[in-house]
Scaffold this motif. Structure first.
Motif, PDB file in Angstrom:
ATOM      1  N   LEU A   5      -9.567  55.335  56.931  1.00  0.00           N
ATOM      2  CA  LEU A   5     -10.532  54.312  56.519  1.00  0.00           C
ATOM      3  C   LEU A   5      -9.874  53.367  55.514  1.00  0.00           C
ATOM      4  N   SER A  30     -22.113  40.659  58.404  1.00  0.00           N
ATOM      5  CA  SER A  30     -22.846  41.243  57.272  1.00  0.00           C
ATOM      6  C   SER A  30     -22.711  40.368  56.030  1.00  0.00           C
ATOM      7  N   ILE A  31     -23.790  40.320  55.244  1.00  0.00           N
ATOM      8  CA  ILE A  31     -23.781  39.575  53.985  1.00  0.00           C
ATOM      9  C   ILE A  31     -24.398  40.464  52.905  1.00  0.00           C
ATOM     10  N   ASP A  32     -23.645  40.706  51.849  1.00  0.00           N
ATOM     11  CA  ASP A  32     -24.096  41.631  50.802  1.00  0.00           C
ATOM     12  C   ASP A  32     -23.723  41.116  49.426  1.00  0.00           C
ATOM     13  N   LEU A  33     -24.547  41.513  48.456  1.00  0.00           N
ATOM     14  CA  LEU A  33     -24.206  41.296  47.051  1.00  0.00           C
ATOM     15  C   LEU A  33     -23.649  42.610  46.525  1.00  0.00           C
ATOM     16  N   ILE A  34     -22.539  42.536  45.806  1.00  0.00           N
ATOM     17  CA  ILE A  34     -21.894  43.764  45.358  1.00  0.00           C
ATOM     18  C   ILE A  34     -21.379  43.564  43.931  1.00  0.00           C
ATOM     19  N   TYR A  38     -16.984  47.245  42.301  1.00  0.00           N
ATOM     20  CA  TYR A  38     -16.863  47.692  43.685  1.00  0.00           C
ATOM     21  C   TYR A  38     -16.128  46.635  44.520  1.00  0.00           C
ATOM     22  N   ILE A  54     -21.809  54.434  48.692  1.00  0.00           N
ATOM     23  CA  ILE A  54     -21.428  53.016  48.844  1.00  0.00           C
ATOM     24  C   ILE A  54     -20.411  52.872  49.979  1.00  0.00           C
ATOM     25  N   ARG A  57     -22.130  52.908  53.290  1.00  0.00           N
ATOM     26  CA  ARG A  57     -22.811  51.631  53.613  1.00  0.00           C
ATOM     27  C   ARG A  57     -21.812  50.535  53.923  1.00  0.00           C
ATOM     28  N   LEU A  58     -20.738  50.496  53.156  1.00  0.00           N
ATOM     29  CA  LEU A  58     -19.734  49.458  53.412  1.00  0.00           C
ATOM     30  C   LEU A  58     -19.116  49.631  54.801  1.00  0.00           C
ATOM     31  N   GLN A  59     -18.955  50.867  55.190  1.00  0.00           N
ATOM     32  CA  GLN A  59     -18.390  51.112  56.521  1.00  0.00           C
ATOM     33  C   GLN A  59     -19.373  50.696  57.615  1.00  0.00           C
ATOM     34  N   ARG A  61     -21.348  48.411  57.590  1.00  0.00           N
ATOM     35  CA  ARG A  61     -21.480  46.956  57.650  1.00  0.00           C
ATOM     36  C   ARG A  61     -20.158  46.259  57.963  1.00  0.00           C
ATOM     37  N   GLY A  62     -19.102  47.044  58.163  1.00  0.00           N
ATOM     38  CA  GLY A  62     -17.833  46.466  58.628  1.00  0.00           C
ATOM     39  C   GLY A  62     -16.793  46.235  57.555  1.00  0.00           C
ATOM     40  N   LEU A  64     -15.503  48.352  55.464  1.00  0.00           N
ATOM     41  CA  LEU A  64     -14.513  49.421  55.570  1.00  0.00           C
ATOM     42  C   LEU A  64     -14.408  49.788  57.044  1.00  0.00           C
ATOM     43  N   THR A  65     -13.202  50.035  57.494  1.00  0.00           N
ATOM     44  CA  THR A  65     -13.031  50.267  58.922  1.00  0.00           C
ATOM     45  C   THR A  65     -11.896  51.247  59.184  1.00  0.00           C
TER      46      THR A  65
END
Lengths: 467, 61
Positions: A5, A30-34, A38, A54, A57-59, A61-62, A64-65
């Motif tokens: 990952l 994906s669009i996120d506030l972080i 982080y 976290i 969730r990040l994974q 949404r793309g 983390l891959t």
């Protein structure tokens, strides 16, 4: 998946305040506030700093891959190819009524076309050509997805002396179920009252180059001289007729400080409150191509206009720093609708739109000219190297050129497919790529990254202020 | 979900278009079904889209 990952190559980071970043993923959308800690860990791929919740969730949404860089590029390419396949099933149409124009603007593409001889400027679409074009449009509509509006273009499409033929086009188009837009200088618009309005010619792009003085210096009538006041009268006429007017303000470093005068005029007439009025600024540059090919590469510092040319980031800077807020709200800078769309997303969800190309020159635009030729790029009409076919007297595509134009996608440009902004940008304007970077197949970023960052910050700031 | 910026750890504004770990075959299938592609007429024409596709999920203005 056997790969470890890791942080995706396609995460766009936008710092929105001292504590937070917006992250936008370049292919999942994906669009996120972080929080900044982080965001920092994500940016440098220090996943140990991220709690498991976290990370999960990040994974999802793309961001983390398990994909490696090559596999991610392959995903982006597949998305681009799929979008493009859909885009190629569409058709858009323009009628280039005549190459003739009543203005003599210094930056116009027609200075190159005039090398073809004065005869070109006398040629106007004939009724037989228009009938033939509509028969092609009709047959294309049986197998493709067609936009229901046709654009009139030139030269100047709305010359009084061509009124009969323009009315013929519009009336015939209306019978076929089309409405019309026109890219016009607006000077002789008042002669076209009969075809202005809902269901007919209902959208106009009209150009103003700043305040009265600078506009009259640049956009002169070849016989009558000054044009500013007449155009403003005609903008008012169009708005009164419920015609949507998009005013384009061509800017460079020489006239940018003079746009204030025109914005004052908009305010004093309260046009900014009209649903029929919009205004945007666009950097302009001088065309430097001959009828057959590029003769000058404008990417170098030796070009005379490189000293006065603005890029979009500089234009944004000027607008933000030099204009009052009420005027900033009037004038837009084209950003592929990023800002407008994000404002919706912050409130209601949804995704930024993705594209395989910059514009429809690469996905189905057919421009019918008065010499019986078809073009796909309005920046290069009249140039033999850019014709994609003929329609009059006989209809046929130039398969080699058509393939060349249709394959100018972002995913066929190596530098673009690696770019995290690629699906929002589409590879940039190919005409500008040809003029500035030497080849149609090159990318043309035109500060897209900077514009994107500013649009995200600006839309988020507006979202917060309205909460 | 917090609305104050300084409390945010991770706040999502939308759903991703697809699961990033989809296989290529699954991805292609998902894309075929998606109405979200943009057929923007020309990026040089100003901020607003003038194409206004029937299935647009965007904000043409």
């Amino acid at each position: 998946m056997t790969n470890q990952l890791r942080s995706s190559d396609y995460t766009i980071f936008v710092k929105v305040d001292d504590d937070n970043y917006l992250i936008i993923h370049g292919y999942t959308g994906s669009i996120d506030l972080i929080s900044k800690n982080y965001a920092h860990a994500l940016r440098i791929n220090d996943l140990d700093k991220l709690p498991d919740s976290i990370k999960k969730r990040l994974q999802s949404r793309g961001y983390l891959t398990h994909k490696n860089s090559s596999e991610e590029r392959n995903v982006v390419r597949i998305i681009g190819e799929t979008i493009h396949k859909k885009e190629l099933s569409r058709r858009y149409f323009m009628f280039l009524v005549a190459y003739d124009c009543n203005f003599r603007c210094p930056y116009c593409y027609e200075s190159a076309i005039s090398e073809n001889g004065s005869g070109w400027k006398g040629e106007v679409l004939s009724k037989a050509m228009i009938d033939k074009a509509f028969s092609i449009i009709s047959s294309e509509s049986e197998r493709t997805n067609i936009r229901n509006s046709i654009t009139l273009y030139g030269g100047e499409p709305l010359l009084c002396k061509n009124k009969n033929i323009v009315e013929y086009i519009v009336n015939k188009g209306v019978d076929y179920g089309y409405t019309f837009s026109a890219i016009t200088n607006g000077y002789e618009l008042h002669h076209f009252n009969k075809i202005l309005g809902k269901g007919k010619l209902n959208v106009l792009q009209i150009t103003i180059d700043g305040n009265e003085r600078i506009h009259n210096e640049r956009r002169r009538h070849h016989l009558n001289g000054d044009t500013y006041k007449q155009i403003l009268k005609n903008i008012a006429l169009a708005i009164d007729n419920k015609v949507k007017v998009n005013v384009r303000v061509n800017v460079d470093k020489e006239n940018i400080k003079q746009i204030d005068g025109f914005l004052e005029h908009i305010k004093s007439n309260k046009w900014e409150n009209s649903e029929y009025f919009r205004c945007y600024a666009q950097p302009v540059q001088f065309q430097r191509i001959s009828s057959e090919q590029i003769v000058t590469n404008c990417g170098g510092s030796s070009c005379a206009d490189s000293e006065i040319k603005l890029n979009k980031a500089q234009l944004f800077d000027f607008i933000e720093k030099e204009l009052d807020q009420d005027k900033i709200n009037i004038i837009n800078v084209p950003d592929n609708s990023i800002k407008t769309r994000l404002k919706e997303i912050f409130n209601h969800g949804g995704n930024l739109q993705m594209r395989s190309v910059f514009c429809s020159a690469h996905s189905g635009l057919m421009i019918f000219d008065p010499r019986g030729q078809i073009f796909s790029c309005w920046e290069f009409v009249g140039h033999q190297f850019s014709t994609i076919g003929n329609y009059y007297p006989n209809f046929s595509f130039n398969d080699e050129n058509l393939k060349k134009w249709n394959s100018r996608t972002f995913y066929n440009i190596n530098s673009c497919v690696k770019c995290k902004y690629a699906l929002f940008c589409g590879g940039g304007c190919s005409a500008k790529a040809l003029i500035e970077n030497g080849k149609l197949e090159n990318s043309y970023c035109n500060s897209f990254q900077a514009i994107f960052q500013r649009s995200v910050k600006s839309s988020y700031s507006e979202f917060l202020s309205k909460k | 979900m917090s609305t104050k910026n300084n409390d945010v750890e991770l706040r999502s504004f939308n759903d991703p278009l697809f699961d990033s770990e989809l296989s290529i075959e699954e991805l292609e299938e998902r894309l075929e079904l998606s109405p979200w592609v943009c057929f923007s007429y020309c990026g040089e024409m100003g901020e607003g889209c003038v194409t206004q596709c029937e299935n647009c999920v965007g904000a043409y203005t």
